[in-house]
Design an enzyme around this catalytic site. Structure first.
Site, mmCIF file in Angstrom:
data_model
loop_
_atom_site.group_PDB
_atom_site.id
_atom_site.type_symbol
_atom_site.label_atom_id
_atom_site.label_comp_id
_atom_site.label_asym_id
_atom_site.label_seq_id
_atom_site.Cartn_x
_atom_site.Cartn_y
_atom_site.Cartn_z
ATOM 1 N N HIS A 1 -3.558 7.431 18.590
ATOM 2 C CA HIS A 1 -3.027 5.864 18.208
ATOM 3 C C HIS A 1 -3.497 5.530 16.903
ATOM 4 C CE1 HIS A 1 -2.962 5.837 22.612
ATOM 5 N NE2 HIS A 1 -2.293 4.507 22.390
ATOM 6 N N LYS B 1 -7.256 1.120 16.573
ATOM 7 C CA LYS B 1 -7.411 1.049 17.775
ATOM 8 C C LYS B 1 -9.029 1.152 18.158
ATOM 9 C CE LYS B 1 -6.166 2.575 22.610
ATOM 10 N NZ LYS B 1 -6.187 1.441 22.856
ATOM 11 N N ARG C 1 -0.891 -7.909 16.297
ATOM 12 C CA ARG C 1 0.187 -7.049 16.307
ATOM 13 C C ARG C 1 1.287 -7.256 17.552
ATOM 14 N NH1 ARG C 1 -3.272 -4.130 13.741
ATOM 15 N NH2 ARG C 1 -3.987 -2.935 15.614
ATOM 16 N N ASP D 1 -5.741 -18.045 19.934
ATOM 17 C CA ASP D 1 -6.465 -17.001 19.070
ATOM 18 C C ASP D 1 -7.863 -17.162 18.933
ATOM 19 O OD1 ASP D 1 -5.874 -14.671 17.382
ATOM 20 O OD2 ASP D 1 -5.057 -15.777 15.717
ATOM 21 N N THR E 1 -5.207 -5.522 28.314
ATOM 22 C CA THR E 1 -6.357 -5.415 27.585
ATOM 23 C C THR E 1 -6.769 -3.799 28.217
ATOM 24 O OG1 THR E 1 -6.655 -7.533 27.530
ATOM 25 C CG2 THR E 1 -8.565 -6.059 27.067
ATOM 26 N N THR E 2 -7.538 -3.201 27.302
ATOM 27 C CA THR E 2 -8.180 -1.848 27.821
ATOM 28 C C THR E 2 -9.561 -2.070 27.287
ATOM 29 O OG1 THR E 2 -7.601 -0.577 25.850
ATOM 30 C CG2 THR E 2 -5.849 -0.358 27.627
ATOM 31 N N GLY F 1 -4.205 -13.752 21.943
ATOM 32 C CA GLY F 1 -4.211 -12.838 20.772
ATOM 33 C C GLY F 1 -3.100 -13.000 19.905
ATOM 34 N N SER G 1 -1.969 -13.983 16.912
ATOM 35 C CA SER G 1 -1.919 -13.454 15.786
ATOM 36 C C SER G 1 -1.723 -12.159 15.578
ATOM 37 C CB SER G 1 -2.668 -14.213 14.771
ATOM 38 O OG SER G 1 -4.059 -13.696 15.019
#
EC number: 1.17.1.8
Length: 265
Positions: free
Chosen positions: A153, A157, A11, A33, A97-98, A7, A9
């Site tokens: 958040h 999200k 935030r 990516d 990761t969630t 991931g 690219s």
């Protein structure tokens, strides 16, 4: 430490790349990516104004062939694909990761029989110390106090409640000798009746650029106690992820979390 970032690219991916580049013990060897990313082919350090020689790619095997560790803060389906590649190349994983399903969590557990994995919904030192505070508080506020967890958040999200809120719920429920699955209440609407004192309530707020706020409320008669953690930057997550990499460097196969990394068990 030869580290690849998934991931790259995003935030969190950019924050992780910056943390790796600023760590004298770490070497950035890969940047993954998604296949439809407009950033494929760009240098991983471009957003920092740095030339790293590492290009963003969607070629899993090419990246895993160079890496000893992958740090992954992406989405469940992507992470599961990365797990399969990690098994092929015997690469250790740090996963933030969630939103995993029970079946996907079982896949992580199975993979940990062969490779080292640190899996934690939140890698901040502050959050993980907060979990210990919550366990202590829950044992002392087990009777006569209603427990609610409120999290906020940013607007981007995609899962709710947050993984951190669920971690907090599990810490509280475990300290009370309960199963979170049996006592959690997710949101309320309409005529709900009186509150069941054995439940743990969750409320989620989404808006703006909030990095992550979590409050656990113990509400009694005549008083209430609030334990709050607020993140003002993702840098704490990135630093925690690098601590997890160092932890794995001295470990073999197994499934670990940040409580293990920080010696809080």
């Amino acid at each position: 430490m030869k580290i690849a970032i998934a991931g790259a690219s995003g935030r969190m991916g950019r924050m992780l790349i910056e943390a790796v580049l600023n760590d004298s013990d770490a070497q950035l060897v890969g940047a993954l990516d998604r296949a439809d990313s407009p950033f494929l082919g760009q240098d991983a350090g471009a957003f920092l104004g740095k030339e790293t020689g590492v290009k963003l790619t969607d070629d899993l095997d090419a990246v895993f062939a160079q890496a000893d560790y992958l740090i992954d803060f992406t989405r469940p389906e992507g992470t599961i694909a990365h797990v399969a590649a990690a098994l092929r190349h015997e690469v250790k994983l740090v996963i933030g990761t969630t939103g995993f399903t029970a079946e996907q969590k079982a896949e992580l557990q199975a993979a940990a029989a062969r490779i080292g994995i640190v899996f934690a919904a939140n890698m901040s030192v502050g959050v993980n110390v907060t979990l210990k505070l919550l366990e202590f508080a829950a044992k002392h506020f087990s009777h006569g106090y209603d427990i609610e967890i409120i999290e906020a958040h940013h607007r981007h999200k995609v899962d709710a409640p947050s993984g951190t809120a669920l971690m907090m719920g599990e810490a509280v429920a475990g300290a009370l000798g309960r199963s979170l699955e049996d006592c959690a209440v997710y949101g309320r609407q309409g005529v709900t009746g009186e509150r069941d004192p054995s439940t743990i309530g969750f409320a989620a707020v989404r808006g703006g650029d909030i990095v992550g706020d979590h409050t656990v409320l113990f509400a009694g008669i005549g008083e209430r106690i609030e334990i709050t953690h607020k993140s003002s930057s993702r840098v704490s997550y990135a630093q925690g992820a690098l601590r997890a990499v160092r932890f794995l460097s001295a470990r073999g196969a197994g499934l670990f979390d940040m409580q293990d990394v920080l010696g809080l068990r």
